[in-house]
Design a protein around this motif. Structure first.
Motif, PDB file in Angstrom:
ATOM      1  N   GLY A 168      -3.986   6.050   1.039  1.00  0.00           N
ATOM      2  CA  GLY A 168      -4.081   6.870   2.275  1.00  0.00           C
ATOM      3  C   GLY A 168      -3.278   8.187   2.377  1.00  0.00           C
ATOM      4  N   ILE A 169      -3.569   8.968   3.374  1.00  0.00           N
ATOM      5  CA  ILE A 169      -2.707  10.119   3.352  1.00  0.00           C
ATOM      6  C   ILE A 169      -2.019   9.989   4.861  1.00  0.00           C
ATOM      7  CG2 ILE A 169      -2.865  12.656   3.324  1.00  0.00           C
ATOM      8  CD1 ILE A 169      -3.441  11.462   0.534  1.00  0.00           C
ATOM      9  N   ARG A 218     -12.836   9.612   3.516  1.00  0.00           N
ATOM     10  CA  ARG A 218     -13.505   8.482   3.371  1.00  0.00           C
ATOM     11  C   ARG A 218     -14.600   8.540   2.405  1.00  0.00           C
ATOM     12  NH1 ARG A 218     -12.299   6.761   8.703  1.00  0.00           N
ATOM     13  NH2 ARG A 218      -9.807   6.602   8.480  1.00  0.00           N
ATOM     14  N   ASP A 219     -15.271   9.596   2.210  1.00  0.00           N
ATOM     15  CA  ASP A 219     -16.177   9.612   1.079  1.00  0.00           C
ATOM     16  C   ASP A 219     -15.630   9.201  -0.207  1.00  0.00           C
ATOM     17  OD1 ASP A 219     -18.065  10.333   2.879  1.00  0.00           O
ATOM     18  OD2 ASP A 219     -18.271  12.426   2.542  1.00  0.00           O
ATOM     19  N   TRP A 220     -14.181  10.128  -0.357  1.00  0.00           N
ATOM     20  CA  TRP A 220     -13.690   9.734  -1.694  1.00  0.00           C
ATOM     21  C   TRP A 220     -13.051   8.445  -2.044  1.00  0.00           C
ATOM     22  CZ3 TRP A 220     -10.491  14.588  -0.439  1.00  0.00           C
ATOM     23  CH2 TRP A 220     -11.368  15.702  -0.489  1.00  0.00           C
ATOM     24  N   LYS A 221     -12.564   7.799  -0.891  1.00  0.00           N
ATOM     25  CA  LYS A 221     -12.162   6.492  -0.997  1.00  0.00           C
ATOM     26  C   LYS A 221     -12.221   6.069   0.290  1.00  0.00           C
ATOM     27  CE  LYS A 221      -7.900   4.607  -3.499  1.00  0.00           C
ATOM     28  NZ  LYS A 221      -6.985   5.100  -4.098  1.00  0.00           N
ATOM     29  N   PRO A 222     -13.387   5.040   0.424  1.00  0.00           N
ATOM     30  CA  PRO A 222     -13.545   4.114   1.675  1.00  0.00           C
ATOM     31  C   PRO A 222     -12.434   3.327   2.008  1.00  0.00           C
ATOM     32  CG  PRO A 222     -15.645   4.227   0.134  1.00  0.00           C
ATOM     33  CD  PRO A 222     -14.563   4.866  -0.829  1.00  0.00           C
ATOM     34  N   GLY A 223     -11.942   2.973   3.161  1.00  0.00           N
ATOM     35  CA  GLY A 223     -10.838   2.220   3.333  1.00  0.00           C
ATOM     36  C   GLY A 223      -9.697   2.908   3.379  1.00  0.00           C
ATOM     37  N   ALA A 224      -9.538   4.288   2.833  1.00  0.00           N
ATOM     38  CA  ALA A 224      -8.200   4.855   2.803  1.00  0.00           C
ATOM     39  C   ALA A 224      -7.743   5.013   4.392  1.00  0.00           C
ATOM     40  CB  ALA A 224      -8.276   6.144   2.048  1.00  0.00           C
ATOM     41  N   LEU A 283      -5.225  10.930  -3.889  1.00  0.00           N
ATOM     42  CA  LEU A 283      -5.892   9.731  -3.817  1.00  0.00           C
ATOM     43  C   LEU A 283      -6.677   8.974  -5.029  1.00  0.00           C
ATOM     44  CD1 LEU A 283      -8.021  10.599  -0.556  1.00  0.00           C
ATOM     45  CD2 LEU A 283      -6.147   8.829  -0.613  1.00  0.00           C
ATOM     46  N   LEU A 284      -7.120  10.073  -5.925  1.00  0.00           N
ATOM     47  CA  LEU A 284      -8.029   9.380  -7.027  1.00  0.00           C
ATOM     48  C   LEU A 284      -7.121   9.479  -8.356  1.00  0.00           C
ATOM     49  CD1 LEU A 284     -11.464  10.942  -6.395  1.00  0.00           C
ATOM     50  CD2 LEU A 284     -10.531   8.782  -5.613  1.00  0.00           C
ATOM     51  N   ARG A 337       0.915  -1.248   0.104  1.00  0.00           N
ATOM     52  CA  ARG A 337       0.078   0.066   0.041  1.00  0.00           C
ATOM     53  C   ARG A 337       0.933   1.119  -0.001  1.00  0.00           C
ATOM     54  NH1 ARG A 337      -3.189   1.064   3.910  1.00  0.00           N
ATOM     55  NH2 ARG A 337      -5.023   1.909   2.968  1.00  0.00           N
ATOM     56  N   ALA A 338       0.316   2.263  -0.685  1.00  0.00           N
ATOM     57  CA  ALA A 338       1.068   3.516  -0.639  1.00  0.00           C
ATOM     58  C   ALA A 338       0.419   4.506  -0.222  1.00  0.00           C
ATOM     59  CB  ALA A 338       1.236   4.038  -2.281  1.00  0.00           C
ATOM     60  N   ILE A 339       0.713   5.189   0.987  1.00  0.00           N
ATOM     61  CA  ILE A 339       0.414   6.271   1.874  1.00  0.00           C
ATOM     62  C   ILE A 339       1.046   7.521   1.451  1.00  0.00           C
ATOM     63  CG2 ILE A 339      -0.225   6.919   4.274  1.00  0.00           C
ATOM     64  CD1 ILE A 339      -1.342   4.367   3.164  1.00  0.00           C
ATOM     65  N   ALA A 340       0.519   8.549   1.109  1.00  0.00           N
ATOM     66  CA  ALA A 340       0.929   9.828   0.576  1.00  0.00           C
ATOM     67  C   ALA A 340       1.375  10.792   1.714  1.00  0.00           C
ATOM     68  CB  ALA A 340       0.340  10.395  -0.456  1.00  0.00           C
ATOM     69  N   TYR A 341       2.560  11.222   1.726  1.00  0.00           N
ATOM     70  CA  TYR A 341       2.684  12.184   2.898  1.00  0.00           C
ATOM     71  C   TYR A 341       2.240  13.679   2.421  1.00  0.00           C
ATOM     72  CZ  TYR A 341       5.912  15.709   5.412  1.00  0.00           C
ATOM     73  OH  TYR A 341       6.155  16.623   6.281  1.00  0.00           O
ATOM     74  N   VAL A 342       1.631  14.452   3.158  1.00  0.00           N
ATOM     75  CA  VAL A 342       1.206  15.839   2.940  1.00  0.00           C
ATOM     76  C   VAL A 342       1.571  16.526   4.121  1.00  0.00           C
ATOM     77  CG1 VAL A 342      -0.783  17.138   2.377  1.00  0.00           C
ATOM     78  CG2 VAL A 342      -0.683  14.904   1.277  1.00  0.00           C
ATOM     79  N   ASN A 343       1.978  17.548   4.150  1.00  0.00           N
ATOM     80  CA  ASN A 343       2.218  18.534   4.992  1.00  0.00           C
ATOM     81  C   ASN A 343       0.900  19.623   5.275  1.00  0.00           C
ATOM     82  OD1 ASN A 343       2.896  20.962   6.822  1.00  0.00           O
ATOM     83  ND2 ASN A 343       4.925  19.854   6.838  1.00  0.00           N
TER      84      ASN A 343
END
Length: 685
Positions: free
Chosen positions: A147-148, A210-216, A140-141, A81-87
């Motif tokens: 995830g973030i 969660r609305d955009w990507k359930p399970g994120a 995400l999309l 899984r790839a979780i994106a870092y966002v400041n």
């Protein structure tokens, strides 16, 4: 135990050339070979640059490829899984384009904006909905992130921008209190209000994702951890990530704290050195030691890595991950998930360290509570470790889960406990539990004292201009000689009026204490007076079927700077008096060995990790001290005492050892000749 994870980042500047010769598959393959199930990739950095083509943000000017999507796809090929870092609260590019989004420390004075670096933004301005959330949606999309990982950092700092001033005015019909007026009564309104709007903001972010990507996955760095030790949306039952300074005892303390919560947490370390040279400044022993400090508490190591700007790995990364993964495998075999934590002591990390009483100090500029709280937390952790005690650091939100019969709750330097905590402690002590208060007696919402403390009045000593001195009475630690010299502790004491608490013993003032309190020379210490103080140093209050002890001195805070052996020996004897039926104790001449104990839920078996911290005795007041383990520590003997009437089969690192029975305890001699030892104790049938 969850596999290690990896943060593959680079905090960029506009002039840096990025992604010129990427090796996405090589990065993903190394993650796969080291057993990772997810990794953190770059989404948006401190400076504000996105690593993908964006309609709402600012893509890094030198990028010709979609780095975020490329890394996500490469990881997905290996089932990672790839979780994106966002400041979350820093974004120089947004700040340079929208000055009205900047935080303001005072009206009309926005946060610093340089030509090319980060800036602090107000998340309650249009920045969140017009910029941040649309960028996150793209990541995400469009990029396929799973995830973030939000790095909150400055996101919820005090802000006096027009948006925040108007919101406060609307809520209370009062002006927002300003940093240059710390006595403004409106500060009592500001703290709870800022806490509530922070929670609402977090809930908004969670809901959108969660609305955009359930399970994120959604992680907020630090929130819920020791720096923010209080409940927030999805924190108590969710996963907490936090990055401690990478030196003793911060790593162990953070891992211990996270072990008190129901879900494994990330201990995110990137401050080994700085930048691309992170691992170059670290020996293999150092990486093994840092890893063991996390794995001993069964928490996940998130390895903060600075990737090469071409977006490929150097050979140092591969070797470092192999080293850390090898340590993980050893701990994973020794500490199966079914084991339960078995601490004898619980060391509370109160919410008031950050929030103050009833949240009234939350994010108040210049407030020193957190800095002072860290001193008690760090000193307490080091002292209990040196005393060889099996203990767990925990926040108030973990008390319901961890406050169990047979454990002693230690509350260090807490000025306040919230109503839920007061009720839990009241029931715990009434039912036969034991509590040790150190340095202060906490207050309740209305400023009153808890019924279970045993005092009608407690007055903190504020007569002297500086920290005073108290000489400790003999608990088998006085130097024998013509003056029977007593240990000196740098501490004031509280004036007490009892409501049932009984004096156990008294400390001794320094000679001419009254005179010294009234002069600038309060930190010049005189010899011990021969007459004890009027105020007791230790009290005990019987409440219901339990007891509440109060150690009326700053033992933990002083141990942060002055970790002297005499304090260790004195506290060892006191803890034996307070908790005579503790299950485990590690006896060593100088401390330095941390014991983390587990109990099997079905078998009559305990497992103990002994972690060798190697005689560290520096002050813990200052952050970002560098440390290295450059050679194996000298071997020295310790003894593990286990309270058990049964015959035990005992192994150390898988090899049987002979133990000695002394009364109700079994004594296990061990030579600490490595960074850690695994001790397993099984009752013979």
């Amino acid at each position: 135990m969850k596999p290690i994870t990896w943060s593959i980042l680079l905090q960029s500047r506009g002039a840096i050339k990025l992604g010129g010769n990427p090796d996405m598959d090589g990065v993903a393959r190394v993650a796969f070979e080291n057993g990772m199930e997810e990794a953190i990739i770059i989404g948006k950095d401190h400076t504000g640059f996105c690593m993908h083509p964006t309609r709402f943000g600012v893509m890094h000017p030198s990028l010709k490829i979609n780095l975020t999507k490329g890394l996500a796809e490469a990881l997905h090929k290996y089932g990672i899984r790839a979780i994106a870092y966002v400041n979350f609260g820093m974004d120089g590019e947004a700040g340079r384009r929208h000055r009205d989004w900047l935080q303001e420390k005072s009206p009309g004075q926005p946060a610093l904006v340089t030509p090319d670096h980060y800036a602090d933004l107000c998340v309650f301005s249009p920045y969140l909905k017009e910029y941040m959330l649309p960028v996150v949606k793209e990541i995400l999309l469009d990029c396929g992130a799973d995830g973030i990982f939000f790095d909150t950092m400055s996101a919820f700092f005090y802000c006096a921008c027009p948006v925040c001033r108007a919101a406060f005015k609307k809520a209370f019909d009062k002006e927002l209190p300003l940093a240059d007026n710390p006595e403004d009564p409106a500060w009592d309104l500001y703290g709870p209000w800022q806490y509530e709007r922070m929670c609402n903001c977090l809930q908004t972010v969670y809901q959108h994702i969660r609305d955009w990507k359930p399970g994120a996955s959604v992680l907020f760095n630090h929130l819920g951890g020791p720096a923010w030790p209080f409940p927030l949306p999805e924190v108590v039952e969710g996963m907490i990530s936090c990055d401690p300074p990478a030196f003793f005892p911060w790593v162990s303390m953070y891992a211990s704290y996270q072990s008190s919560l129901p879900t494994t947490g990330d201990v995110f370390i990137e401050r080994f050195a700085r930048g691309w040279g992170d691992r170059n400044a670290n020996t293999t022993l150092t990486m093994r030691y840092k890893s063991a400090a996390i794995f001993a508490h069964r928490q996940r190591f998130c390895i903060g890595d600075r990737i090469h700007s071409d977006w490929r790995l150097g050979p140092g990364t591969t070797e470092a991950l192999k080293t850390i993964q090898a340590v993980w495998r050893q701990f994973n075999r020794a500490l199966p998930d079914e084991l339960l934590n078995a601490p004898d002591f619980l060391l509370l990390h109160p919410e008031a360290y950050r929030l103050g009483p009833a949240r009234k100090a939350f994010q108040k500029p210049g407030d020193k509570r957190q800095a002072n709280g860290w001193l008690a937390a760090l000193g307490g952790y080091r002292l209990l470790m040196d005393c060889g005690r099996s203990f767990m650091t925990l926040p108030e939100m973990a008390l319901t889960r961890q406050l169990q019969p047979g454990r002693v709750l230690i509350i260090p330097a807490a000025e306040y406990v919230k109503p839920e905590t007061d009720a839990l402690i009241d029931g715990f002590v009434t039912g036969g539990g034991t509590v040790l208060l150190v340095e202060r007696v906490p207050r309740l919402d209305d400023g009153s004292l808890p019924k279970w403390c045993g005092f009608s009045t407690v007055e903190e000593d504020s007569a002297g201009p500086r920290v005073g001195a108290v000489y400790l009475p003999d608990l088998g630690t006085c130097r024998r000689g013509k003056d029977d010299e007593r240990p000196l502790l740098r501490s004031n004491v509280c004036k007490l009026e009892s409501a049932g608490a009984e004096a156990v013993f008294y400390g001794y003032p320094q000679e001419h204490a009254e005179f010294l309190h009234k002069t600038p020379y309060a930190s010049f210490y005189m010899a011990s007076d021969s007459t004890p103080m009027d105020t007791p140093l230790l009290t005990c209050f019987r409440y219901g079927r339990g007891k509440v002890w109060f150690l009326n001195c700053a033992m933990f805070t002083d141990y942060t700077d002055g970790a002297l052996p005499v304090y260790k020996h004195w506290m060892e004897n006191l803890l034996r008096r307070i908790h005579p039926r503790a299950d485990f104790e590690l006896v060593s001449p100088g401390g330095d060995v941390e014991i983390v104990s587990y109990r099997h839920p079905r078998k009559r078996e305990t497992v103990h990790v002994l972690l060798n911290h190697g005689g560290r005795r520096t002050s813990l007041r200052h952050l970002f001290t560098s440390e290295q383990v450059i050679a194996p520590q000298p071997a020295y003997p310790v003894t593990l005492r286990i309270r058990s009437k049964a015959d035990l089969h005992i192994t150390v690192d898988g090899k049987p050892v002979e133990a000695v029975r002394r009364g109700a305890s079994v004594h296990v001699p061990i030579v600490m000749d490595s960074l850690w030892k695994f001790v397993k104790c099984t009752e013979k049938s």
